[in-house]
Design a protein around this motif. Structure first.
Motif, PDB file in Angstrom:
ATOM      1  N   ALA A 777       0.834  -1.200   0.000  1.00  0.00           N
ATOM      2  CA  ALA A 777       0.000   0.000   0.000  1.00  0.00           C
ATOM      3  C   ALA A 777       0.872   1.254   0.000  1.00  0.00           C
ATOM      4  O   ALA A 777       0.565   2.231  -0.693  1.00  0.00           O
ATOM      5  N   TYR A 778       1.956   1.227   0.757  1.00  0.00           N
ATOM      6  CA  TYR A 778       2.850   2.373   0.805  1.00  0.00           C
ATOM      7  C   TYR A 778       3.492   2.613  -0.562  1.00  0.00           C
ATOM      8  O   TYR A 778       3.514   3.743  -1.063  1.00  0.00           O
ATOM      9  N   GLN A 779       4.000   1.538  -1.187  1.00  0.00           N
ATOM     10  CA  GLN A 779       4.643   1.689  -2.499  1.00  0.00           C
ATOM     11  C   GLN A 779       3.636   2.108  -3.566  1.00  0.00           C
ATOM     12  O   GLN A 779       3.927   2.963  -4.417  1.00  0.00           O
ATOM     13  N   LEU A 780       2.445   1.494  -3.518  1.00  0.00           N
ATOM     14  CA  LEU A 780       1.430   1.835  -4.515  1.00  0.00           C
ATOM     15  C   LEU A 780       0.963   3.273  -4.346  1.00  0.00           C
ATOM     16  O   LEU A 780       0.665   3.957  -5.336  1.00  0.00           O
ATOM     17  N   ASN A 781       0.878   3.721  -3.113  1.00  0.00           N
ATOM     18  CA  ASN A 781       0.485   5.109  -2.878  1.00  0.00           C
ATOM     19  C   ASN A 781       1.517   6.064  -3.467  1.00  0.00           C
ATOM     20  O   ASN A 781       1.170   7.071  -4.084  1.00  0.00           O
ATOM     21  N   ASN A 782       2.815   5.733  -3.265  1.00  0.00           N
ATOM     22  CA  ASN A 782       3.867   6.561  -3.864  1.00  0.00           C
ATOM     23  C   ASN A 782       3.802   6.504  -5.383  1.00  0.00           C
ATOM     24  O   ASN A 782       4.027   7.517  -6.065  1.00  0.00           O
ATOM     25  N   LEU A 783       3.497   5.303  -5.929  1.00  0.00           N
ATOM     26  CA  LEU A 783       3.395   5.164  -7.378  1.00  0.00           C
ATOM     27  C   LEU A 783       2.219   5.989  -7.902  1.00  0.00           C
ATOM     28  O   LEU A 783       2.343   6.673  -8.939  1.00  0.00           O
TER      29      LEU A 783
END
Length: 858
Positions: A777-783
């Motif tokens: 979720a953290y990486q996807l949010n940054n993406l």
């Protein structure tokens, strides 16, 4: 011109194509935004570690659980709610008339715990009661009649009658009884013992008598019961009678006049005796056997005395009460404060306004009771709990005493003079949790059950169930799967070709859209690095890709993962840091922080700015009247006036511990510091020295004191020099870090950049490791942010398309302008040809006429 204008259709087709893509990217941006919103509930560790609470009786309490809570079932029984203390002055005829002479007087408010009981101390019983008892109806307490009769002829009997009604009155009665315990008296080789009632000696024992061989409770009772004996005769001659027995612990002496009887116990080398167990040392003492009762209110509220003859019971009709046998212990954690009353505000209304304006932790109001002196100043503590009882002391200006009228109106000390009347007692919330007694200063009870906060509403019982909130985890993951599938569906629709309609999506073959698809699938298909738990990929919690590229959630796998690895699920989705050292806590990270495990080494621990007295503080320290110090707390360079305040230290004589408390609470009571969120702590160290320290850590933590008036700083601290605090320092992963107070932050350019941790203690040197991972979720949010943010993929592409539309519009406008020129040229040529044709037609007509004339003449 129609042929010349044919290229305009090409421009229009380009514009329509670009606009279609802009619209498609707009749809795609919306889908990414929805997807990012769904990630918000997964991007917090608490979303996976929370627990739910179920309360059986919501009228009694409410509850919430944090990630630190433990599942379990609890039985809660609330017996008392917390309340704030309220004090009331005596009545005054006017609220605007001057009180006293107008001399400067400082009111100083302290908060802490009051000992003793709240009630009324009765006077000696009337001789008529001791002889004939107390007739029924003579006494009522708080509106309840006390059943009395001819047998109610002693303080003990009266106390029993009052206690029989305590369930409705809320009042209990007691009698001072020195013989509640009487141990067998023993005297050593040089010892002696004497017990005197009034002026009559009723028991003596010489040296060298063992316990049980001399004066005992039984021998004392036997001697008193011998009506013809010397002891009984001497007491009768003195007008002193007795009831009860020493053996039963109920022996009570009384005078025929109703007055209390003095009892003197002289003991040298003695064990046992009054209030002393057999074998326990007794140095002798003076006591009073009272022919009176003491009333205590269970709730600390005033007691109302009435009836046809309460005076016979040693009580006065009316409502009142005070703290009896009390004392006051200051709570250093609660700020103290002061306010000055002088000729500008020495009215009841002026005092109320001054107190409220000073923000002392007290609310002042004026109440009118409708009597001839109706106006009362009512002071209510802003905090509930037993530790929020008030003490109000007054001091004058310099060597002058406080204004006498203000002193008699406002002074209040639970252990001494009480000019104000307590109308509501400070009390804690009291409850039991599974039978274990718990108290709280407020009606919010935290950590009685680990990680659970309860809000108590009323007295009563309730059950409380704390369970893992697996439902919220499942709901959040279902929302995540749906949001991804919606985004994937939008991408698929915009990039696919429909063979039935033979139409392609607006973004078919578009490199930006293809890049988004590729990045999303690659991220979701990978594993999370830096995790120490047993879960590293989505498949382990039941989230997998189907053949069509959509995600699905397997409930059975998810339930199994929650049963066996509930604590590790959070790491799959959020950014988490975890230290091996218990004194090191993960605080936060940034998008630039890289996953990994970093070695931690501490070279300096954070410290607080402090000032330590040069010598040990004495057992008794006197602070003179009008003592004011200038306190500088956490000041900056250059100095800032908001970090400096004049603080009044109330006059008095203090023990070392009391001095530390009064200094701490006085400084923390300054609004200049409390408004900045700064405070101090004061304590006595192992060497007996007074240590005053800022609550802040780091190089900006400092404290200094300077004299203004009254007792000097040096009289307490000597020539001590303040010490400035230091920041924590060390390395993360062998790289430099930025220290500020107790926090360390990874330096720019390092793998730990932006990783912030807090070091609260421990030793210098190697301190284990700090692991950091970035969940899905953290990486996807940054993406998603990289897609939507300024300079992001979708933003850039959309801006490029809009610029292309503008360029095509410019090209079309330019071509349209060119068409205007062509049309003008064509029209000019046409007009010229038209003129030439007209001339030729005129010539033709002329020639035709001439030829016709020639032919006719020929």
């Amino acid at each position: 011109m129609a042929a010349e204008a044919a290229p305009l259709q090409g421009y229009d087709r380009k514009t329509a194509s670009y606009q279609a893509k802009v619209s498609a990217y707009g749809q795609l941006s919306g889908a990414v935004g929805v997807f990012q919103s769904a990630l918000s509930s997964l991007n917090s560790a608490t979303a996976f570690k929370g627990l739910s609470t179920t309360v059986g009786n919501k009228d009694v309490l409410g509850a919430s659980a944090s990630s630190k809570a433990v599942a379990g079932n609890y039985r809660i029984n609330v017996s008392q709610l917390a309340q704030a203390q309220t004090l009331m002055t005596s009545g005054m005829a006017s609220k605007t008339s001057s009180i006293g002479l107008g001399g400067s007087t400082t009111l100083f408010f302290q908060f802490g715990s009051a000992s003793g009981s709240f009630g009324l101390q009765g006077t000696g019983l009337s001789s008529s009661m001791l002889t004939s008892g107390l007739s029924n109806g003579s006494l009522s307490i708080n509106g309840t009649a006390i059943a009395t009769s001819s047998s109610t002829n002693s303080a003990s009997a009266l106390a029993t009658a009052i206690n029989d009604k305590s369930g409705t009155t809320g009042v209990t009665a007691s009698v001072a009884n020195i013989f509640s315990t009487f141990g067998d008296v023993a005297t050593d080789a040089g010892g002696s013992y004497s017990l005197k009632v009034g002026n009559t000696v009723i028991a003596t024992q010489g040296a060298g008598v063992a316990a049980g061989a001399g004066v005992t409770a039984a021998s004392l009772d036997a001697d008193l019961a011998n009506s013809g004996g010397a002891t009984a005769t001497a007491l009768a001659a003195a007008g002193i009678t007795f009831t009860g027995s020493a053996a039963a612990g109920t022996l009570e002496f009384r005078s025929a006049s109703g007055a209390s009887v003095a009892i003197t116990e002289t003991a040298t080398g003695v064990t046992g005796g009054a209030k002393t167990a057999t074998g326990a040392a007794n140095a002798g003492a003076s006591y009073t056997s009272a022919s009176s009762v003491t009333l205590a209110a269970a709730n600390g509220n005033p007691i109302t005395i009435a009836g046809t003859n309460p005076a016979a019971a040693g009580l006065t009709a009316g409502t009142g009460g005070s703290v009896l046998g009390g004392g006051f212990t200051q709570d250093a954690s609660q700020p103290s404060g002061s306010v000055v009353i002088d000729s500008s505000n020495n009215t009841l209304q002026g005092v109320a306004d001054a107190i409220n304006k000073a923000s002392l932790g007290v609310t002042a109001t004026i109440v009118s009771d409708g009597s001839s002196n109706p106006y009362h100043l009512v002071l209510t503590s802003n905090k509930t709990g037993e530790n929020a009882s008030m003490k109000i002391s007054l001091s004058g200006d310099g060597s002058n005493p406080p204004d006498a009228a203000l002193q008699s109106l406002l002074g209040y000390d639970p252990g001494s003079s009480q000019s104000m009347q307590q109308t509501t007692a400070a009390q804690d919330t009291k409850l039991t949790v599974n039978g274990i007694a718990v108290s709280s200063h407020s009606n919010t009870v935290s950590e009685a059950i680990q990680g659970v906060s309860m809000t108590v509403n009323q007295v009563g019982s309730s059950t409380l169930n704390v369970a893992r909130d697996t439902g919220s985890v499942k709901t959040n993951l279902q929302a995540f799967v749906k949001a991804y599938n919606d985004l994937s569906g939008a991408l698929k629709k915009l990039t696919a070709y429909d063979p039935e309609t033979k139409k392609a999506g607006a973004l078919q073959g578009d490199p930006a859209a293809q890049s988004m698809i590729s990045q999303l699938r690659r991220m979701l298909g990978g594993q999370i690095t830096g995790l120490s738990g047993g879960l590293t990929n989505l498949g382990q919690v039941g989230i997998t890709f189907g053949k069509d590229g959509t995600l699905s959630l397997d409930d059975a796998k998810l339930n199994k993962a929650m049963d066996s690895n509930f604590g590790d699920i959070a790491g799959l989705f959020t950014a988490i840091g975890k230290a091996t050292d218990p004194n090191v806590n993960f605080v936060s990270s940034t998008a630039k922080t890289k996953p990994g495990t970093f070695d931690l080494n501490i070279t300096n621990l954070a410290s607080q700015g402090s000032l330590t007295s040069a010598a040990a503080v004495g057992g008794s320290t006197t602070i003179s009247a009008n003592t004011v110090w200038a306190v500088t707390l956490n000041d900056t360079t250059p100095s800032n006036a908001k970090n400096i305040a004049n603080v009044t230290i109330p006059a008095g004589t203090y023990t070392a511990d009391q001095l530390a408390k009064i200094v701490q609470s006085s400084i923390n009571g300054s609004s200049a510091f409390s408004s900045n969120g700064t405070s101090v702590a004061a304590s006595i160290d192992s060497n007996g020295k007074l240590v005053l320290s800022s609550s802040k850590y780091g190089s900006t933590s400092n404290i200094a004191l300077a004299d203004v008036s009254g007792s000097t700083v040096s009289s307490i601290f000597g020539g001590a020099t303040p010490v400035v605090g230091t920041d924590v320092a060390g390395t993360l992963g062998g790289k430099a870090v930025v220290g500020s107070g107790q926090t360390l932050t990874g330096a720019d350019g390092s793998d730990a950049e932006g990783l912030k941790i807090e070091v609260t203690g421990g030793a210098l040197g190697d301190r284990g490791t700090v692991g950091f991972s970035q969940g899905y979720a953290y990486q996807l949010n940054n993406l998603a942010t990289s897609f939507l943010g300024t300079g992001g993929l979708l933003t850039s592409v959309t801006e490029g398309l809009n610029n292309s539309i503008k360029d095509v519009a410019k090209q079309r406008d330019a071509f349209s302008a060119k068409l205007d020129d062509i049309e003008k040229r064509y029209r000019a040529q046409f007009n010229a040809l038209d003129v030439t044709l007209s001339k030729m037609q005129s010539t033709q007509a002329y020639l035709t006429q001439q030829l016709a004339a020639i032919s006719k003449n020929g």
